[in-house]
Write an enzyme that holds these catalytic residues in place. Structure first.
Site, short mmCIF file in Angstrom:
data_model
loop_
_atom_site.label_atom_id
_atom_site.label_comp_id
_atom_site.label_asym_id
_atom_site.label_seq_id
_atom_site.Cartn_x
_atom_site.Cartn_y
_atom_site.Cartn_z
N SER A 142 -1.87 -37.63 9.10
CA SER A 142 -2.91 -37.64 10.12
C SER A 142 -4.17 -38.25 9.51
O SER A 142 -4.34 -38.25 8.29
CB SER A 142 -3.22 -36.21 10.58
OG SER A 142 -4.42 -36.15 11.35
N TYR A 155 -5.32 -27.31 9.07
CA TYR A 155 -4.57 -28.48 9.54
C TYR A 155 -4.83 -29.67 8.61
O TYR A 155 -3.89 -30.37 8.20
CB TYR A 155 -4.99 -28.83 10.97
CG TYR A 155 -4.35 -30.10 11.50
CD1 TYR A 155 -3.04 -30.08 11.97
CD2 TYR A 155 -5.05 -31.30 11.55
CE1 TYR A 155 -2.44 -31.23 12.46
CE2 TYR A 155 -4.46 -32.45 12.04
CZ TYR A 155 -3.15 -32.41 12.49
OH TYR A 155 -2.57 -33.56 12.97
#
Length: 252
Positions: A142, A155
């Site tokens: 990501s 995350y």
């Protein structure tokens, strides 16, 4: 030129980037093994592929469980005899929240689905590829794995870990004909992304800082699928351990 009917395994194939990539790979001659915990969504992806003349199977799995990962790898090999590509894509987003309010269960959920699943996928697919003498693995990290986002530290950590696993494994397998790379999407229009936007709009917790949208729009799942298709192909033959940002300049 790609040999006829290579085999690609796609995790998180029920929606979003996984679905778009599964369809894209099938359109380009791959037999696809679609993996997801969401059976209805996964089977819907399979029907979309078959409706376009593609070939594939669906395997239900909790990608954070060792036995489920072993099973989808075994099912792929039983069905098609080989695995040429693994798109290790399944993952979940963290609920935006101040750091100290994140409970341990949420931490473990994020790490298990986002990191352990990537480790397990590679652990069980790499021996298959090593025996073949070739293969390509693409892990979904990501933009948050490159530049952390405000209020989703766990995350961000999980996606940094995906990049670490990618680079570490790439070094080990570069001479064995197996290329391992990571793709780092940023701000892609998926169901997960829309749910976050809805939370912000409906009075939920909003971080002090939000990512800039420098291109004036969010990305589309198909734009990630095209990059994965490239990384899976011989066109990316000298790429191993690469971390490819597809984020509209978000991390620049």
């Amino acid at each position: 030129m790609m040999q006829e009917k290579q085999v690609a395994v796609v995790t998180g194939a029920a929606s979003g980037i996984g679905r778009a990539t599964g369809i894209k790979l099938a359109e380009n001659g791959y037999k696809v093994v679609l993996v997801d915990y969401n059976q209805a969504g996964g089977e819907e992806t399979l029907q979309l592929i078959k409706g376009q003349g593609g070939e594939g199977i669906f395997v239900k799995a909790d990608v954070s469980k060792q036995e489920d990962v072993e099973n989808y790898v075994n099912q792929a090999v039983e069905a098609y005899g080989r695995i040429d590509v693994l798109f290790n894509n399944a993952g979940v987003i963290q609920k935006f929240a101040p750091f100290t309010t994140v409970d341990v269960a949420e931490y473990e959920r994020i790490m298990s689905i986002n990191v352990k699943s990537v480790f397990l996928g590679m652990k069980y697919v790499l021996p298959v590829m090593e025996q073949q003498g070739n293969g390509a693995i693409i892990n979904t990290a990501s933009s948050a794995g490159i530049r952390p986002e405000h209020s989703i530290a766990v995350y961000s950590a999980s996606k940094h870990a995906v990049i670490g696993l990618t680079k570490g494994a790439a070094i080990e397998y570069a001479k064995k004909g197996i290329r391992i790379n990571a793709v780092c999407p940023g701000g892609i229009e998926t169901a997960i992304f829309k749910s976050v936007a809805d939370t912000f709009a409906n009075g939920g917790y909003v971080p002090e800082e939000l990512s800039p949208m420098r291109m004036g729009r969010h990305g589309k799942p198909d734009e990630i699928a095209e990059v994965v298709l490239f990384l899976a192909s011989d066109k990316a033959s000298f790429m191993a351990g690469s971390v490819v940002s597809v984020d509209g300049s978000l991390t620049v």
